[in-house]
Write an enzyme that holds these catalytic residues in place. Structure first.
Site, PDB file in Angstrom:
ATOM      1  N   ASP A 132      53.628  43.787  38.342  1.00  0.00           N
ATOM      2  CA  ASP A 132      53.417  42.977  39.542  1.00  0.00           C
ATOM      3  C   ASP A 132      54.416  43.338  40.630  1.00  0.00           C
ATOM      4  O   ASP A 132      54.846  42.494  41.415  1.00  0.00           O
ATOM      5  CB  ASP A 132      53.530  41.489  39.189  1.00  0.00           C
ATOM      6  CG  ASP A 132      52.924  40.591  40.266  1.00  0.00           C
ATOM      7  OD1 ASP A 132      52.113  41.077  41.057  1.00  0.00           O
ATOM      8  OD2 ASP A 132      53.283  39.399  40.304  1.00  0.00           O
ATOM      9  N   CYS A 186      29.884  40.710  34.809  1.00  0.00           N
ATOM     10  CA  CYS A 186      29.667  39.424  35.484  1.00  0.00           C
ATOM     11  C   CYS A 186      28.185  39.124  35.683  1.00  0.00           C
ATOM     12  O   CYS A 186      27.783  37.957  35.766  1.00  0.00           O
ATOM     13  CB  CYS A 186      30.369  39.404  36.837  1.00  0.00           C
ATOM     14  SG  CYS A 186      32.166  39.178  36.722  1.00  0.00           S
ATOM     15  N   CYS A 189      26.145  35.871  37.308  1.00  0.00           N
ATOM     16  CA  CYS A 189      26.939  34.636  37.250  1.00  0.00           C
ATOM     17  C   CYS A 189      27.748  34.480  38.539  1.00  0.00           C
ATOM     18  O   CYS A 189      28.422  35.410  38.980  1.00  0.00           O
ATOM     19  CB  CYS A 189      27.877  34.685  36.046  1.00  0.00           C
ATOM     20  SG  CYS A 189      28.982  33.252  35.933  1.00  0.00           S
ATOM     21  N   CYS A 192      32.351  31.144  39.463  1.00  0.00           N
ATOM     22  CA  CYS A 192      33.666  31.136  40.112  1.00  0.00           C
ATOM     23  C   CYS A 192      33.546  30.918  41.614  1.00  0.00           C
ATOM     24  O   CYS A 192      34.355  30.210  42.219  1.00  0.00           O
ATOM     25  CB  CYS A 192      34.426  32.427  39.805  1.00  0.00           C
ATOM     26  SG  CYS A 192      33.624  33.942  40.354  1.00  0.00           S
ATOM     27  N   CYS A 212      42.936  30.462  49.906  1.00  0.00           N
ATOM     28  CA  CYS A 212      43.126  30.374  48.459  1.00  0.00           C
ATOM     29  C   CYS A 212      44.338  29.501  48.130  1.00  0.00           C
ATOM     30  O   CYS A 212      45.438  29.744  48.611  1.00  0.00           O
ATOM     31  CB  CYS A 212      43.303  31.769  47.873  1.00  0.00           C
ATOM     32  SG  CYS A 212      43.678  31.794  46.111  1.00  0.00           S
ATOM     33  N   CYS A 239      46.262  27.495  41.339  1.00  0.00           N
ATOM     34  CA  CYS A 239      44.947  26.879  41.156  1.00  0.00           C
ATOM     35  C   CYS A 239      44.175  27.708  40.140  1.00  0.00           C
ATOM     36  O   CYS A 239      44.080  28.915  40.269  1.00  0.00           O
ATOM     37  CB  CYS A 239      44.203  26.844  42.483  1.00  0.00           C
ATOM     38  SG  CYS A 239      42.496  26.265  42.357  1.00  0.00           S
TER      39      CYS A 239
END
Length: 352
Positions: A132, A186, A189, A192, A212, A239
Site C-alpha cells: 500500500d 462479477c 451482479c 455493490c 466515497c 465503510c
C-alpha cells in the site's frame, strides 16, 4: 522444485493466503486509458499523489530498472461474520481497521520472503517491497498475477476470501514463471453498486472518491460534504457497505493471522467513549492501528457527525466542547451536529 515454487511454498508458510507472479510489462492500453479518464474526471478527489509518477504506476519497469518479475501476495483479514450493531450510539469502524495495523504485519512478512529469495539466489536477487505504498497499481497487478479480479466496487475480489484481503508486492530482477490472469466473475451482479449509501460507484469499477465514505472519513482532511453528512450514519472510520453485500464475501474463513483479530472494544465502542479517546489518548491508543491515519482532528470531525446523526441529546455536552475547538473544521461539524440533535429547522445552514 524451481525458484517460483519455492517462493510460493515459503509465502504460504509465512501466512500469505494467495500468491501469484507476473512480468513487469506495462499495464494494458485499456487500463491506461481508464486510469487517465478517472483522473481526468477528478474522481481521485484530493489524492493528488495519484497524479504523480503516473508512468511508474502504469509501467513497473520505470519503478525498478532491470526488474523482470512481480510477486503479488494477498492475506486474508476476515474476522468472520460480524453482526455490526445498528445502534446509532455506537461507532462503526471498517473491518480492516479492527485489528493491528496491516502495513506493519504485511511488510514484515514481505521482508522475510524477500530475505528468503535473496538466500535462494545466493545473494544475487535485487528487488523492492511494497504494501500500500509507492507508485504501484496493486489491484491491477494482483489481477494480472491471477489472485483475483477487480470488482465493480473497485476492490480486488478473490474466489476464496472475497475482498477481505490485504495486498503486498515484491518486484524482482529475477525471472519467475508467470501465472494466468484471473477471470472476472462479477457477471451481471450489481449489488455493490446498489448498496453504496452515497452513490460513489459511478459505473462498474469507477469510484468517485469525493463521494466515497472510506475516502471522506480517512483520506479527506477537509469538511465532509454537507449533503452527505446525514447519510454517513455512525461511520467514524471507513465503510464496508459494498463489501457486506458481495456474494464472494459470504462464508469466508476467519483469518489465521492473530494480529488481524478484531479488538472487541472497537466492535461496540460508544461514540462518547470514542470521542474521549480521540481527544485525550489518540496517539497512545491508536499507535498500532490503521485508525491513526485519520489523525486526531479527522477522527473528532467524524465522531461529531456520527453524534449528530444519533439524535442523542446526551452528546450535546461533548459537542459543545467540540464547538470550541481551535480547529475550524471540528467546530463547524460540531455546530451542525448540535443543531441536528436540537431539531433546529436552520440546521441545514449551519456548519457549512
Amino acid at each position: 522444485m524451481n525458484l517460483t515454487e519455492n517462493i510460493k511454498q515459503k509465502a504460504k508458510e509465512l501466512g500469505f493466503s494467495k500468491i501469484g507472479t507476473t512480468d513487469t510489462s506495462p499495464l494494458s492500453r485499456e487500463s491506461e486509458n481508464r486510469y487517465y479518464e478517472w483522473l481526468g474526471e477528478g474522481y481521485n478527489a484530493e489524492m493528488d499523489y495519484l497524479e504523480r509518477d503516473v508512468e511508474k504506476r502504469l509501467n513497473p519497469l520505470r519503478i525498478f530498472e532491470g526488474a523482470k518479475s512481480i510477486i503479488s501476495l494477498a492475506i486474508n483479514y476476515s474476522p468472520g461474520w460480524i453482526e455490526q450493531s445498528k445502534d446509532k450510539n455506537l461507532a462503526f469502524i471498517s473491518r480492516y481497521a479492527l485489528g493491528y495495523d496491516y502495513h506493519k504485519v504485511v511488510f514484515a512478512k514481505l521482508k522475510l520472503l524477500f530475505d528468503f529469495i535473496v538466500k535462494e539466489t545466493k545473494g544475487k536477487a535485487k528487488g523492492k517491497i511494497y504494501c500500500d505504498t509507492g507508485p504501484l497499481l496493486e489491484k491491477a497487478i494482483a489481477e494480472r498475477a491471477g489472485l483475483g479480479w477487480i470488482g465493480k466496487n473497485g476492490l480486488l475480489i478473490t474466489k476464496e476470501f472475497g475482498s477481505w484481503v490485504f495486498l503486498g508486492e515484491i518486484i524482482l530482477d529475477v525471472e519467475l514463471r508467470k501465472d494466468t490472469q484471473a477471470k472476472n466473475l462479477c457477471s451481471d451482479c450489481n449489488l455493490c453498486i446498489k448498496s453504496c449509501p452515497s452513490g460513489a460507484i459511478i459505473a462498474p469499477g469507477i469510484i468517485d472518491a469525493s463521494r466515497c465514505f472510506s475516502y471522506l472519513t480517512i483520506e479527506n482532511r477537509k469538511k465532509i460534504p454537507f449533503k452527505l453528512r446525514n447519510v454517513l450514519g455512525s461511520r467514524v472510520f471507513g465503510c464496508d457497505a459494498c463489501q457486506e453485500v458481495c456474494p464472494f464475501n459470504n462464508n469466508v474463513p476467519e483469518t489465521e493471522e492473530p494480529l488481524f483479530e478484531p479488538q472487541k472494544e472497537l466492535l461496540s465502542m460508544p461514540l462518547e467513549k470514542f470521542f474521549i479517546l480521540a481527544n485525550k489518548q489518540f496517539k497512545e491508543y491508536f499507535k498500532n492501528s490503521t485508525i491513526k491515519r485519520v489523525k486526531r482532528n479527522g477522527l473528532l470531525r467524524n465522531i461529531t457527525v456520527a453524534m449528530g446523526n444519533s439524535g442523542n441529546k446526551e452528546f450535546l455536552l461533548l459537542l459543545k466542547k467540540a464547538s470550541k475547538e481551535s480547529d475550524s473544521i471540528i467546530r463547524k461539524h460540531a455546530e451542525w451536529a448540535i443543531c441536528k440533535i436540537g431539531g433546529n429547522r436552520f440546521a441545514n445552514l449551519v456548519g457549512r
